[in-house]
Design a protein around this motif. Structure first.
Motif, PDB file in Angstrom:
ATOM      1  N   ILE A 262      14.647   1.324   4.429  1.00  0.00           N
ATOM      2  CA  ILE A 262      13.806   1.435   3.234  1.00  0.00           C
ATOM      3  C   ILE A 262      12.342   1.557   3.640  1.00  0.00           C
ATOM      4  CG2 ILE A 262      13.084   0.292   1.108  1.00  0.00           C
ATOM      5  CD1 ILE A 262      15.756  -1.246   1.188  1.00  0.00           C
ATOM      6  N   LEU A 263      11.664   2.511   3.014  1.00  0.00           N
ATOM      7  CA  LEU A 263      10.225   2.701   3.219  1.00  0.00           C
ATOM      8  C   LEU A 263       9.528   2.424   1.887  1.00  0.00           C
ATOM      9  CD1 LEU A 263       7.789   3.726   4.916  1.00  0.00           C
ATOM     10  CD2 LEU A 263       8.353   6.017   4.081  1.00  0.00           C
ATOM     11  N   ALA A 264       8.671   1.432   1.852  1.00  0.00           N
ATOM     12  CA  ALA A 264       7.935   1.079   0.632  1.00  0.00           C
ATOM     13  C   ALA A 264       6.722   1.989   0.487  1.00  0.00           C
ATOM     14  CB  ALA A 264       7.488  -0.375   0.697  1.00  0.00           C
ATOM     15  N   ASP A 265       6.606   2.615  -0.679  1.00  0.00           N
ATOM     16  CA  ASP A 265       5.495   3.526  -0.966  1.00  0.00           C
ATOM     17  C   ASP A 265       4.880   3.114  -2.306  1.00  0.00           C
ATOM     18  OD1 ASP A 265       3.702   5.603  -1.009  1.00  0.00           O
ATOM     19  OD2 ASP A 265       5.200   7.193  -0.916  1.00  0.00           O
ATOM     20  N   ALA A 266       3.929   2.208  -2.245  1.00  0.00           N
ATOM     21  CA  ALA A 266       3.351   1.628  -3.452  1.00  0.00           C
ATOM     22  C   ALA A 266       2.303   2.534  -4.081  1.00  0.00           C
ATOM     23  CB  ALA A 266       2.736   0.269  -3.131  1.00  0.00           C
ATOM     24  N   VAL A 267       2.358   2.624  -5.390  1.00  0.00           N
ATOM     25  CA  VAL A 267       1.338   3.341  -6.151  1.00  0.00           C
ATOM     26  C   VAL A 267       0.245   2.320  -6.489  1.00  0.00           C
ATOM     27  CG1 VAL A 267       0.848   4.594  -8.289  1.00  0.00           C
ATOM     28  CG2 VAL A 267       3.019   4.974  -7.077  1.00  0.00           C
ATOM     29  N   PRO A 268      -0.989   2.546  -6.034  1.00  0.00           N
ATOM     30  CA  PRO A 268      -2.066   1.572  -6.272  1.00  0.00           C
ATOM     31  C   PRO A 268      -2.418   1.445  -7.752  1.00  0.00           C
ATOM     32  CG  PRO A 268      -2.703   3.166  -4.579  1.00  0.00           C
ATOM     33  CD  PRO A 268      -1.444   3.670  -5.210  1.00  0.00           C
ATOM     34  N   THR A 269      -2.665   0.214  -8.171  1.00  0.00           N
ATOM     35  CA  THR A 269      -3.081  -0.085  -9.547  1.00  0.00           C
ATOM     36  C   THR A 269      -4.192  -1.126  -9.506  1.00  0.00           C
ATOM     37  OG1 THR A 269      -1.517  -1.911  -9.844  1.00  0.00           O
ATOM     38  CG2 THR A 269      -0.715   0.314 -10.400  1.00  0.00           C
TER      39      THR A 269
ATOM     40  N   GLN B 283       0.828  -1.209   0.000  1.00  0.00           N
ATOM     41  CA  GLN B 283       0.000   0.000   0.000  1.00  0.00           C
ATOM     42  C   GLN B 283       0.864   1.261   0.000  1.00  0.00           C
ATOM     43  OE1 GLN B 283      -3.532  -0.144  -0.039  1.00  0.00           O
ATOM     44  NE2 GLN B 283      -2.932  -2.234  -0.578  1.00  0.00           N
ATOM     45  N   PRO B 284       0.262   2.420  -0.282  1.00  0.00           N
ATOM     46  CA  PRO B 284       1.004   3.671  -0.175  1.00  0.00           C
ATOM     47  C   PRO B 284       1.462   3.889   1.274  1.00  0.00           C
ATOM     48  CG  PRO B 284      -1.062   4.009  -1.345  1.00  0.00           C
ATOM     49  CD  PRO B 284      -1.107   2.615  -0.781  1.00  0.00           C
ATOM     50  N   ALA B 285       2.597   4.556   1.422  1.00  0.00           N
ATOM     51  CA  ALA B 285       3.116   4.856   2.760  1.00  0.00           C
ATOM     52  C   ALA B 285       2.624   6.231   3.203  1.00  0.00           C
ATOM     53  CB  ALA B 285       4.644   4.822   2.738  1.00  0.00           C
TER      54      ALA B 285
END
Length: 187
Positions: free
Chosen positions: A155-162, A37-39
């Motif tokens: 590391i911080l994961a910042d996912a762009v939703p698709t 998910q987005p961070a």
């Protein structure tokens, strides 16, 4: 007696293969349902955008503009792209690109994104790094970065939703496990 032993060995092999297949199927279900998910907008030293899809660069620019990172690397940029073209395309001032954005032209895949990022992290003394990529690509991106980066980089994961298709998820899941297996044996 030999037939009985052969039958037992065949049954054990079938059970083992069935177990591996079951684990693979359950893993795929987990992979597809629980996408990263987005961070939250926490502050990090830097942000890396792994190119390859819409809204990734937009998210990175948002992070910079909100002063949640001091520098950004866009990894995997085509050799023909110029900073002024990106500034115009994303409707951002050129001064933002001049002060805070680096373009990485060496990466052609996720593995080379990680290597390019590792060099950038070392050059810029980054200790906390936000990674921006699509939700379905995040796990493999993180795997490659964890291999390439030193252990002291957070590391911080910042996912762009698709809304990925079944095919995209299936392909990415298999790429992830193939790369994880290759890393495990040192390849």
């Amino acid at each position: 007696l030999d037939r009985a032993v052969d039958a037992q060995e065949d049954a054990m092999i079938r059970r083992l293969l069935s177990l591996i297949l079951l684990i693979w199927i359950l893993g795929f279900i987990w992979f597809a349902i629980f996408l990263p998910q987005p961070a939250k907008l926490e502050v990090t030293d830097g942000v890396v955008v792994l190119t390859g899809g819409p809204k990734r660069i937009d998210r990175g620019l948002e992070i910079l503009e909100k002063k949640k990172a001091r520098r950004m690397l866009i990894s995997g940029v085509d050799l023909d792209v110029k900073p002024a073209e990106l500034a115009a395309e994303y409707k951002r001032p050129m001064r933002l690109f001049n002060c805070c954005i680096d373009l990485g032209f060496r990466a052609v895949d996720t593995r080379s994104n990680a290597l390019e990022t590792a060099r950038w992290v070392a050059r810029n003394k980054v200790r906390t790094l936000r990674v921006v990529t699509h939700d379905w690509h995040m796990r493999r991106g993180l795997l490659e970065l964890e291999i390439a980066l030193p252990d002291n980089v957070e590391i911080l994961a910042d996912a762009v939703p698709t809304k990925p298709s079944f095919y995209v998820l299936f392909r990415e899941y298999n790429k992830y496990w193939l790369r994880a297996a290759a890393a495990l044996i040192g390849a």
